[in-house]
Each structure stands twice: as C-alpha cells, then as structure tokens.
Design an enzyme around this catalytic site. Structure first.
Site, PDB file in Angstrom:
ATOM      1  N   SER A 185       0.841  -1.186   0.000  1.00  0.00           N
ATOM      2  CA  SER A 185       0.000   0.000   0.000  1.00  0.00           C
ATOM      3  C   SER A 185       0.887   1.251   0.000  1.00  0.00           C
ATOM      4  O   SER A 185       1.751   1.392  -0.847  1.00  0.00           O
ATOM      5  CB  SER A 185      -0.958  -0.027   1.208  1.00  0.00           C
ATOM      6  N   GLU A 292      -0.793  -2.773  -8.611  1.00  0.00           N
ATOM      7  CA  GLU A 292      -2.122  -3.101  -8.081  1.00  0.00           C
ATOM      8  C   GLU A 292      -2.724  -1.837  -7.483  1.00  0.00           C
ATOM      9  O   GLU A 292      -2.021  -0.882  -7.191  1.00  0.00           O
ATOM     10  CB  GLU A 292      -2.028  -4.201  -7.014  1.00  0.00           C
ATOM     11  N   HIS A 362      -4.993  -5.279  -2.220  1.00  0.00           N
ATOM     12  CA  HIS A 362      -5.857  -5.017  -1.076  1.00  0.00           C
ATOM     13  C   HIS A 362      -6.991  -6.039  -1.060  1.00  0.00           C
ATOM     14  O   HIS A 362      -8.162  -5.714  -1.238  1.00  0.00           O
ATOM     15  CB  HIS A 362      -6.386  -3.587  -1.144  1.00  0.00           C
TER      16      HIS A 362
END
Length: 407
Positions: A185, A292, A362
């Site tokens: 992230s 991503e 995620h």
C-alpha cells in the site's frame, strides 16, 4: 454527518467505553476480540472510515468466527530480531495494536520497539522526523539493523519521509545484515526508494495493524507471508486474470509462450505514479513492473498508467504484471469502459506482454513476494503462468510459527 447511535457502539467508542489504554496488552480478552469481529454491533461513522490498507476481507475457510478465534495454538519463544517502522497512518485502535503485537510474538518475532505502534501526530504515526527515524537510525548505526523491518500500516504519509532517509547507506546496511523490510500500500514509496537508491529488495506482504491486528487474520495471507519469508525459491502460480479483470486472459502477449527473467519492482499504482519524475522511482533496465490498486475508478487507473507511459517508465521493461484491481465500479458514462479495456490499451501502447491476476493487493488470501528480486515468468500450456523468485534474504523456517499469527 456523523450517524446517530441508538444502543450500539462503533469501534472507537467501544474501546473508549472499555477504557483501553497503554496497558491493554494484558487486557485484550476473548470478549473484546469477538466484539471487534462482530460488525453487526458496530456503527460506521466519519471517524472510522476505512483506508486503503484496511478494507473488509472474506474469512478464509468454512469455520465460524468464534471457532476460528478459539482455535489458538501454543506459542514459540520469539527470537527473530524485529523492528517496527510506521511510515504512514496511525494505528488508531490500541487494542488492535496490542493484539497484533501478541500474535507476532507468538509467531516468533521479537519486536524491539513496540511503542512505535502507539505514536500519533495528526493522522500520522508520529511526526515526520519520528517516522523517518525508524529507518534513518538504522542507516546511521544508532540502532543495529534487525532481521525484519515490519510495517505497521499504510494509508498516507510515506512520501513525506523520502528526503529524510539516507537510502544508499540504509540499503548497504540491510544487505550486510540480510534485513527484510515488509509492507505494501503506501509503504510502496519506502520500497521504491530503497530499491532506487539503496539497491535493496523488500517484501510485498501484510503489515502489523492491517492484518495481524484483525479480529480474524486471514490464514492464507499469513501462511503465504511466512512462505515468502522462509523460502529462498518462492513460486506463485496464477491460473486466471479474475483479480485484475475476469474479461482478460492471464497472458496478453504476441508470444504467450516466452519465458521472461528480470528484476520485479513496483507496488501500489497510486504511489508509483506519484513518484514519477523523482529520484525515488526505480530505473531498472529489463525490469518487470508490478502494479495493483483498490477503490480507483477505471479512468483514474488509466490516467495513472498513462502518466507512467508518457514519462517513459515502461521503456526498457520486459513485462507488466497486474495484481488485484478491486472496488473499481462501473464507469458512469459507459460501463463497457472497464479495467480490461484499459489493460488492452496499455498493451497496444507499450507492446509489452501483460500478465494479469497476480494474487496480491488489497484483498484477502494474498501471496507475499519479494520486490527488487530476480523474477522469472514461465507460461504453461494451459494459458496460465508461474512466477519464480530468487536472490532475496530469508529467515530460517524453524524460527517461525505461522499459527501464532492468528492465535
């Protein structure tokens, strides 16, 4: 506007009601965990909005929450020297922090600076100087390099720290010690800087608060995390492209039978694109770019990919690997304009082979893997592919007890 509460409590109010504070490590009872696990007892308000690293995830397996929580196992003595780094959001629920710390200790991680999980300045896990010191003190030698640097959580804030760390020295010290830095992230900014300026790999994997502090950590993610930490020859098989888009084939290439080997790098698309033009974005000849994201509309995904394309980031790369693109929704102008359309356009622009459906992002049941390591992509006869990794630091498997991560 904050929702009114009738007779139910949200997470933050529940913890305040119980008076959870600094000594909560011995008070995280089964009833508290069960309460945190039961979303029916909770009311979400503007104080408990989820961030990108804290989205709801499916519970693996067929057991009920109470069955999973009651199936604890014996802990082992923690021996793996571990330090936390909190580069981004604060881990706002102390009971969750303490539960996560107990779990990683049970699994064998000897956390030397647990107080880091409780720092806060505004929305961040401490001031910029405090958060940067988690890494810079290792570069200067003020603190010995541990075997594992475990991220607390993502969110936002890591990019503020990039000019404050001597990445070249940190990378050298980590290489000498064989240190593994893990996160994803917003931690992508840390991982990119470490690779770009320190020539050091890291691990794309779950974090303390984000995963191990959950009422029910995802067991598959935990097992895959330990596998990536301990297996020097990690492999990951990808059978379909559904996590990227069910409308895509796993391999989009002119020659879908060719094997490719290169350094894999990247991470969260939003963070990677934000580093465009900076010295902290890796420039790797013959690399494999991994990307991503979550909660981004299709046009925003394409805009970020075009930003990378127009900046020349995809030049001299061998391939692009896409992980999960979850929560994209439908385009309000034309629902046919979707992630599959964007990926096919990128393939047309770059001419690069594109591999979709990598189980990371995620999502639940994610497969951890090293960034900045050598990666070989081997297609198979069924139209799917396998990623094989080499040249990255690991931990001896006997020092870890995976069941402790969800005990």
């Amino acid at each position: 506007m904050t929702k009114k509460i009738v007779s139910k409590l949200n997470r933050r109010q529940f913890l305040r009601h119980l008076g959870v504070g600094a000594s909560a490590s011995l008070l995280v009872s089964q009833s508290m965990v069960n309460a945190l696990a039961n979303d029916d007892l909770l009311v979400t308000d503007n104080l408990t909005a989820l961030t990108k690293d804290e989205l709801p995830s499916a519970v693996s397996g067929s057991e009920s929450p109470s069955q999973q929580l009651n199936q604890t196992s014996q802990c082992i003595k923690p021996t793996i020297e571990t330090r936390l780094f909190a580069s981004s959001n604060v881990g706002s629920h102390d009971a969750r922090n303490q539960l996560a710390l107990q779990r990683v200790a049970c699994a064998g991680l000897q956390v030397q600076n647990p107080e880091v999980a409780r720092r806060q300045y505004l929305r961040f896990a401490g001031t910029d100087a405090q958060r940067a010191s988690d890494l810079q003190n290792i570069a200067t030698g003020a603190i010995s390099a541990p075997k594992l640097l475990l991220g607390v959580r993502g969110g936002y804030g890591a990019s503020r720290l990039l000019p404050m760390v001597d990445w070249a020295t940190l990378g050298r010290v980590m290489q000498e010690r064989g240190t593994i830095l893990t996160g994803f992230s917003d931690v992508t900014a840390i991982q990119c800087a470490l690779l770009a300026k320190g020539n050091m790999s890291s691990l794309a994997g779950p974090m303390l608060y984000s995963e191990f502090g959950k009422a029910m950590p995802d067991r598959i993610s935990c097992r895959q995390f330990v596998a990536a930490l301990t297996d020097p020859n990690l492999t990951i098989d990808v059978d379909n492209a559904d996590l990227t888009s069910p409308k895509l084939p796993p391999i989009l290439a002119d020659n879908d039978s060719r094997s490719i080997t290169g350094t894999i790098w990247g991470g969260n698309l939003s963070v990677v694109s934000a580093l465009t033009g900076s010295e902290y974005l890796p420039r790797i000849d013959g690399g494999i770019v991994f990307l991503e994201d979550v909660g981004e509309q299709t046009y925003r995904i394409e805009r970020m990919l075009y930003e990378l394309y127009l900046a020349g980031v995809f030049k001299n790369q061998q391939a692009i690997v896409f992980g999960a693109f979850s929560g994209t929704g439908e385009d309000s102008y034309d629902k046919r304009y979707d992630v599959a359309t964007v990926v096919r356009q990128l393939h047309k622009l770059t001419g690069l082979p594109i591999y979709s459906g990598m189980r990371f992002g995620h999502i639940a049941q994610k497969a951890s893997f090293p960034l900045g390591a050598s990666c070989t992509i081997n297609p198979n006869t069924a139209g799917s592919y396998q990623l094989s990794f080499a040249d990255y630091p690991t931990i001896h498997a006997s020092a870890l007890h995976v069941e402790g991560l969800w005990a």
